[in-house]
Design a protein around this motif. Structure first.
Motif, PDB file in Angstrom:
ATOM      1  N   VAL A 139      -2.572  37.533  31.181  1.00 50.15           N
ATOM      2  CA  VAL A 139      -3.274  38.437  30.273  1.00 50.15           C
ATOM      3  C   VAL A 139      -2.285  39.397  29.622  1.00 50.15           C
ATOM      4  O   VAL A 139      -2.367  39.692  28.426  1.00 50.15           O
ATOM      5  N   ARG A 140      -1.309  39.886  30.411  1.00 51.48           N
ATOM      6  CA  ARG A 140      -0.294  40.784  29.844  1.00 51.48           C
ATOM      7  C   ARG A 140       0.485  40.100  28.718  1.00 51.48           C
ATOM      8  O   ARG A 140       0.741  40.696  27.675  1.00 51.48           O
ATOM      9  N   ASP A 141       0.873  38.827  28.933  1.00 54.32           N
ATOM     10  CA  ASP A 141       1.603  38.103  27.892  1.00 54.32           C
ATOM     11  C   ASP A 141       0.787  38.027  26.603  1.00 54.32           C
ATOM     12  O   ASP A 141       1.330  38.157  25.493  1.00 54.32           O
ATOM     13  N   ALA A 142      -0.516  37.837  26.750  1.00 52.86           N
ATOM     14  CA  ALA A 142      -1.371  37.783  25.559  1.00 52.86           C
ATOM     15  C   ALA A 142      -1.474  39.147  24.902  1.00 52.86           C
ATOM     16  O   ALA A 142      -1.509  39.260  23.671  1.00 52.86           O
ATOM     17  N   LEU A 143      -1.500  40.192  25.722  1.00 55.15           N
ATOM     18  CA  LEU A 143      -1.600  41.537  25.169  1.00 55.15           C
ATOM     19  C   LEU A 143      -0.350  41.891  24.366  1.00 55.15           C
ATOM     20  O   LEU A 143      -0.426  42.564  23.336  1.00 55.15           O
ATOM     21  N   ILE A 144       0.800  41.470  24.858  1.00 57.12           N
ATOM     22  CA  ILE A 144       2.041  41.719  24.134  1.00 57.12           C
ATOM     23  C   ILE A 144       2.021  40.993  22.796  1.00 57.12           C
ATOM     24  O   ILE A 144       2.458  41.515  21.765  1.00 57.12           O
ATOM     25  N   ASN A 145       1.513  39.749  22.790  1.00 54.08           N
ATOM     26  CA  ASN A 145       1.431  38.977  21.548  1.00 54.08           C
ATOM     27  C   ASN A 145       0.243  39.381  20.681  1.00 54.08           C
ATOM     28  O   ASN A 145       0.158  38.974  19.520  1.00 54.08           O
ATOM     29  N   PHE A 146      -0.684  40.141  21.279  1.00 54.62           N
ATOM     30  CA  PHE A 146      -1.882  40.542  20.547  1.00 54.62           C
ATOM     31  C   PHE A 146      -1.526  41.260  19.248  1.00 54.62           C
ATOM     32  O   PHE A 146      -2.088  40.991  18.187  1.00 54.62           O
ATOM     33  N   TRP A 147      -0.572  42.186  19.348  1.00 48.34           N
ATOM     34  CA  TRP A 147      -0.254  43.001  18.181  1.00 48.34           C
ATOM     35  C   TRP A 147       0.309  42.150  17.048  1.00 48.34           C
ATOM     36  O   TRP A 147      -0.048  42.330  15.888  1.00 48.34           O
ATOM     37  N   ARG A 148       1.162  41.187  17.384  1.00 47.34           N
ATOM     38  CA  ARG A 148       1.775  40.369  16.335  1.00 47.34           C
ATOM     39  C   ARG A 148       0.829  39.274  15.845  1.00 47.34           C
ATOM     40  O   ARG A 148       0.749  39.016  14.649  1.00 47.34           O
ATOM     41  N   GLN A 149       0.130  38.639  16.772  1.00 49.09           N
ATOM     42  CA  GLN A 149      -0.636  37.454  16.392  1.00 49.09           C
ATOM     43  C   GLN A 149      -2.084  37.758  16.018  1.00 49.09           C
ATOM     44  O   GLN A 149      -2.705  36.983  15.310  1.00 49.09           O
ATOM     45  N   VAL A 150      -2.647  38.845  16.515  1.00 48.04           N
ATOM     46  CA  VAL A 150      -4.047  39.150  16.222  1.00 48.04           C
ATOM     47  C   VAL A 150      -4.173  40.298  15.228  1.00 48.04           C
ATOM     48  O   VAL A 150      -5.056  40.297  14.375  1.00 48.04           O
ATOM     49  N   LEU A 151      -3.300  41.280  15.327  1.00 42.71           N
ATOM     50  CA  LEU A 151      -3.352  42.395  14.397  1.00 42.71           C
ATOM     51  C   LEU A 151      -2.367  42.216  13.250  1.00 42.71           C
ATOM     52  O   LEU A 151      -2.715  42.364  12.079  1.00 42.71           O
ATOM     53  N   ASP A 152      -1.126  41.863  13.580  1.00 44.35           N
ATOM     54  CA  ASP A 152      -0.062  41.765  12.590  1.00 44.35           C
ATOM     55  C   ASP A 152      -0.302  40.615  11.610  1.00 44.35           C
ATOM     56  O   ASP A 152      -0.189  40.764  10.402  1.00 44.35           O
ATOM     57  N   THR A 153      -0.633  39.448  12.138  1.00 47.67           N
ATOM     58  CA  THR A 153      -0.771  38.253  11.299  1.00 47.67           C
ATOM     59  C   THR A 153      -1.877  38.386  10.248  1.00 47.67           C
ATOM     60  O   THR A 153      -1.666  38.042   9.077  1.00 47.67           O
ATOM     61  N   PRO A 154      -3.085  38.850  10.591  1.00 43.95           N
ATOM     62  CA  PRO A 154      -4.089  39.031   9.530  1.00 43.95           C
ATOM     63  C   PRO A 154      -3.630  39.973   8.421  1.00 43.95           C
ATOM     64  O   PRO A 154      -3.947  39.755   7.246  1.00 43.95           O
ATOM     65  N   LEU A 155      -2.876  41.016   8.804  1.00 45.72           N
ATOM     66  CA  LEU A 155      -2.358  41.928   7.777  1.00 45.72           C
ATOM     67  C   LEU A 155      -1.380  41.211   6.851  1.00 45.72           C
ATOM     68  O   LEU A 155      -1.398  41.407   5.631  1.00 45.72           O
ATOM     69  N   VAL A 156      -0.508  40.375   7.456  1.00 54.25           N
ATOM     70  CA  VAL A 156       0.443  39.610   6.648  1.00 54.25           C
ATOM     71  C   VAL A 156      -0.302  38.661   5.712  1.00 54.25           C
ATOM     72  O   VAL A 156       0.027  38.544   4.522  1.00 54.25           O
ATOM     73  N   VAL A 157      -1.323  37.988   6.239  1.00 55.60           N
ATOM     74  CA  VAL A 157      -2.092  37.032   5.425  1.00 55.60           C
ATOM     75  C   VAL A 157      -2.766  37.756   4.259  1.00 55.60           C
ATOM     76  O   VAL A 157      -2.694  37.316   3.099  1.00 55.60           O
ATOM     77  N   LEU A 158      -3.422  38.879   4.551  1.00 56.94           N
ATOM     78  CA  LEU A 158      -4.125  39.617   3.497  1.00 56.94           C
ATOM     79  C   LEU A 158      -3.153  40.134   2.435  1.00 56.94           C
ATOM     80  O   LEU A 158      -3.406  40.010   1.225  1.00 56.94           O
ATOM     81  N   ALA A 159      -2.041  40.723   2.915  1.00 60.92           N
ATOM     82  CA  ALA A 159      -1.081  41.265   1.958  1.00 60.92           C
ATOM     83  C   ALA A 159      -0.430  40.162   1.137  1.00 60.92           C
ATOM     84  O   ALA A 159      -0.255  40.282  -0.088  1.00 60.92           O
ATOM     85  N   LEU A 171      -2.299  30.909  -7.114  1.00 59.74           N
ATOM     86  CA  LEU A 171      -1.140  31.042  -6.227  1.00 59.74           C
ATOM     87  C   LEU A 171      -1.564  31.590  -4.859  1.00 59.74           C
ATOM     88  O   LEU A 171      -0.983  31.236  -3.830  1.00 59.74           O
ATOM     89  N   GLY A 172      -2.596  32.434  -4.836  1.00 59.93           N
ATOM     90  CA  GLY A 172      -3.060  32.996  -3.562  1.00 59.93           C
ATOM     91  C   GLY A 172      -4.158  32.180  -2.918  1.00 59.93           C
ATOM     92  O   GLY A 172      -4.236  32.107  -1.686  1.00 59.93           O
ATOM     93  N   LEU A 173      -5.027  31.535  -3.725  1.00 60.10           N
ATOM     94  CA  LEU A 173      -6.189  30.843  -3.177  1.00 60.10           C
ATOM     95  C   LEU A 173      -5.800  29.630  -2.333  1.00 60.10           C
ATOM     96  O   LEU A 173      -6.302  29.451  -1.212  1.00 60.10           O
ATOM     97  N   VAL A 174      -4.905  28.784  -2.853  1.00 58.73           N
ATOM     98  CA  VAL A 174      -4.554  27.551  -2.124  1.00 58.73           C
ATOM     99  C   VAL A 174      -3.856  27.863  -0.793  1.00 58.73           C
ATOM    100  O   VAL A 174      -4.222  27.295   0.246  1.00 58.73           O
ATOM    101  N   PRO A 175      -2.842  28.740  -0.746  1.00 57.62           N
ATOM    102  CA  PRO A 175      -2.254  29.098   0.564  1.00 57.62           C
ATOM    103  C   PRO A 175      -3.282  29.680   1.542  1.00 57.62           C
ATOM    104  O   PRO A 175      -3.207  29.432   2.741  1.00 57.62           O
ATOM    105  N   LEU A 176      -4.256  30.454   1.000  1.00 55.62           N
ATOM    106  CA  LEU A 176      -5.290  31.006   1.870  1.00 55.62           C
ATOM    107  C   LEU A 176      -6.123  29.895   2.497  1.00 55.62           C
ATOM    108  O   LEU A 176      -6.388  29.901   3.714  1.00 55.62           O
ATOM    109  N   LEU A 177      -6.538  28.912   1.672  1.00 53.32           N
ATOM    110  CA  LEU A 177      -7.335  27.799   2.200  1.00 53.32           C
ATOM    111  C   LEU A 177      -6.538  26.983   3.218  1.00 53.32           C
ATOM    112  O   LEU A 177      -7.060  26.598   4.274  1.00 53.32           O
ATOM    113  N   LEU A 178      -5.268  26.706   2.910  1.00 56.72           N
ATOM    114  CA  LEU A 178      -4.432  25.952   3.858  1.00 56.72           C
ATOM    115  C   LEU A 178      -4.244  26.725   5.173  1.00 56.72           C
ATOM    116  O   LEU A 178      -4.249  26.137   6.261  1.00 56.72           O
ATOM    117  N   THR A 179      -4.098  28.053   5.072  1.00 57.34           N
ATOM    118  CA  THR A 179      -3.952  28.877   6.284  1.00 57.34           C
ATOM    119  C   THR A 179      -5.217  28.822   7.123  1.00 57.34           C
ATOM    120  O   THR A 179      -5.156  28.688   8.355  1.00 57.34           O
TER     121      THR A 179
END
Length: 593
Positions: A139-159, A171-179
């Motif tokens: 669970v700790r390993d997931a918590l450490i990755n939580f910030w990058r993979q659950v919080l950080d990644t959606p921010l990167v995708v949106l931005a 240019l934005g729609l197709v990468p979004l669908l593939l993601t």
């Protein structure tokens, strides 16, 4: 029952740290906004370079590079600021995750201590250890990755998608669908990984259980020359665990590339469609380069999800096992009533206790009464429920029917189920046959029930338990560490120290459950003489229930109770029972003269 969203329930503990959580989240938002801004700046700088504005030739033959230096220092400044903020965010994320893990482990330990004995009988030590160590670490390993993979990644995708869409919607729609397609594949694969990790966790339980038994039972193993058999058994459990772990790892390794390939198609789309837009004059070179940088960041971040997919699957399974333990409802809960300060007696009224899950009554319609200050011996054949009856007194086990009462005729009788647990167990002690000592000093072990006891009181308790000679043999006296479970002491020495610990606590009701079985005749005589004087010593009244099959112990009692068929079959003095009860004579191995 399978828990719903166990990993989210673990993450919800972050609510207990709102300010630190908010600060860490804000730092991660700043890091990602800075990344997108940095890539946007690079695109604009390239435009100025391509248009010849970054460095301009002056009329005197020199060069004006002020705009180039402007872009350089701006980009470097943003990169340095991002580095500092990212470092701070990473450190805070680690600290916060470790704090959450600490709180989770504290809850596991508190729950394990609070659960009734029946739960511990049904679940082995290995299972408890696994949940506190391996599962909590997952669970700790997931918590450490939580910030990058659950919080950080959606921010990167949106931005990223937002900036790409600003250049051109497609240019934005197709990468979004593939993601989204790639993430969907990840989620579907994770379901099977969770199932695989449940098998891994169960196998790890058996490894821990086998290991703990091999260490705890080392004397028995050596006595019967079972070393190689135990090694082979442990090796087979490890092999089984390794097989399950390898299967889970192989599945993850073979499935991760597919969603990564899907997301990586965004590169192809940006290059092809971006080149088309450049040729149509709808996009400049700097914006194309910025778009490629942005989508590269997006692809690498999504691929990072693939690398930690197994971590999250493991953590989800581990969190599920942790919450199964934490959700277990303690069968014995503290009530609110208090015991009177007057001496305590004991009464059992039609007590019935059934074996867990079997439905068979071990005690059935059992009645007995002990007046304050009375010494009563309880005898019975093996397996008749003597130790179970002793466990009822401090409410380590609850009755299935009937009542266990404490008090006296003068102060009234109270059901133990109506009492506060801590005060109850401070005034009612059971000393079992199996002695347990913690790997601490002798003084610390003795003071468990009386933390404020002086050294003089410790010495008096040792004298009462005929254990003064044990102290004399210890090199550092009261400050001598006793080792794991008192491994350096004999069985009789451990029993006397356990008895001294109980006597030091000064209980109102003391039950000795074969607590002198390992003592030699001389030590036993000393202990029994001291116990005989105990009920009215030091100005207090102590009620004694002595469970034993040794004649020397039984003879100190005012009364003897015979437990047979789950009931008190007879009661009387030793001489009376000897004359009239053949079963009593058989229990003591005495021929009727």
């Amino acid at each position: 029952m399978i828990n719903k969203h166990p990993l989210l329930r673990s993450l919800a503990i972050y609510r207990e740290m709102p300010w630190r959580f908010s600060l860490t989240a804000a730092l991660f938002v700043a890091v990602n906004l800075g990344l997108i801004w940095q890539q946007w700046l690079i695109g604009h700088a390239l435009n100025d370079v391509n248009a010849g504005r970054a460095v301009v030739r002056l009329d005197d033959g020199g060069f004006d590079a002020s705009l180039a230096w402007h872009w350089l220092w701006l980009i470097v400044g943003v990169a340095l600021a991002r580095g500092v903020v990212q470092y701070a965010a990473g450190v805070l994320a680690l600290v916060l995750s470790q704090e959450l893990l600490t709180r989770l482990r504290e809850r596991i330990l508190a729950q394990v201590q609070g659960l009734h004995l029946g739960y511990h009988w049904q679940h082995g030590m290995g299972e408890m250890i696994t949940r506190t160590t391996r599962d909590a670490d997952k669970v700790r390993d997931a918590l450490i990755n939580f910030w990058r993979q659950v919080l950080d990644t959606p921010l990167v995708v949106l931005a990223a998608v937002g900036l790409l869409s600003w250049y051109h919607p497609l240019l934005g729609l197709v990468p979004l669908l593939l993601t989204l397609v790639g993430l969907s594949i990840f989620v579907l694969q994770t379901e099977h990984l969770v199932t695989l990790d449940r098998a891994v966790g169960a196998a790890y339980d058996r490894v821990n259980q086998d290991l703990s038994e091999g260490i705890s039972g080392v004397r028995v193993i050596k006595s019967f020359a079972l070393e190689q058999r135990r090694i082979d058994s442990f090796a087979s459990q490890v092999t089984l665990f390794t097989g399950h772990a390898r299967q889970a790892l192989a599945y993850a390794s073979s499935r991760i590339p597919l969603p990564q390939v899907v997301v990586a198609l965004s590169h192809v789309w940006i290059l092809v469609f971006g080149a088309h837009l450049v040729s149509q004059g709808q996009l400049n070179i700097g914006e194309l380069v910025a778009s490629l940088l942005i989508v590269t960041t997006l692809v690498f971040r999504i691929e990072g999800i693939g690398r930690v997919m197994q971590t999250f699957a493991d953590a989800r399974s581990s969190a599920e096992r942790i919450w199964q333990l934490l959700d277990e409802q303690p069968a014995i809960r503290s009530a609110t009533a208090s015991l009177p300060a007057t001496p305590l007696g004991l009464r059992l009224e039609q007590v019935t206790v059934k074996a867990a899950g079997a439905g068979r009554a071990i005690l059935q319609g059992c009645d007995l009464t002990l007046q304050p200050g009375e010494i009563v011996a309880l005898v019975g054949a093996t397996g008749t429920g003597k130790s179970l009856l002793a466990s009822l007194l401090p409410r380590l086990v609850d009755v299935s029917d009937g009542r266990v009462l404490l008090g006296s005729h003068a102060s009234g009788w109270q059901d133990v189920r109506d009492l506060q647990l801590d005060p109850l167990r401070q005034r009612v002690h059971v000393v079992p046959q199996e002695s347990f000592l913690f790997s601490d000093t002798l003084a610390a072990n003795l003071r468990l029930g009386a933390p404020q006891a002086s050294d003089a009181q410790l010495l008096e308790a040792l004298r009462m338990a005929a254990a003064s000679d044990v102290l004399e043999r210890l090199p550092q006296g009261l400050d001598t560490p006793l080792g794991d479970k008192g491994v350096t002491l004999s069985g009789g020495q451990r029993q006397r120290l356990n008895l001294a610990r109980a006597l030091l606590a000064g209980p109102d009701i003391l039950c000795l459950d074969d607590a002198t079985s390992a003592l030699d005749a001389i030590s036993e005589r000393q202990v029994l003489d001291n116990i005989r004087d105990l009920p009215h010593s030091h100005g207090r009244v102590t009620t004694l229930l002595v469970i034993s099959s040794k004649l020397s112990t039984i003879l100190l009692a005012d009364r003897v109770l015979v437990l047979d068929g789950g009931q008190i079959a007879d009661s009387g003095s030793h001489d009376e029972l000897l004359q009239r009860n053949p079963h009593y004579r058989d229990l003591l191995g005495i021929e009727h003269g």
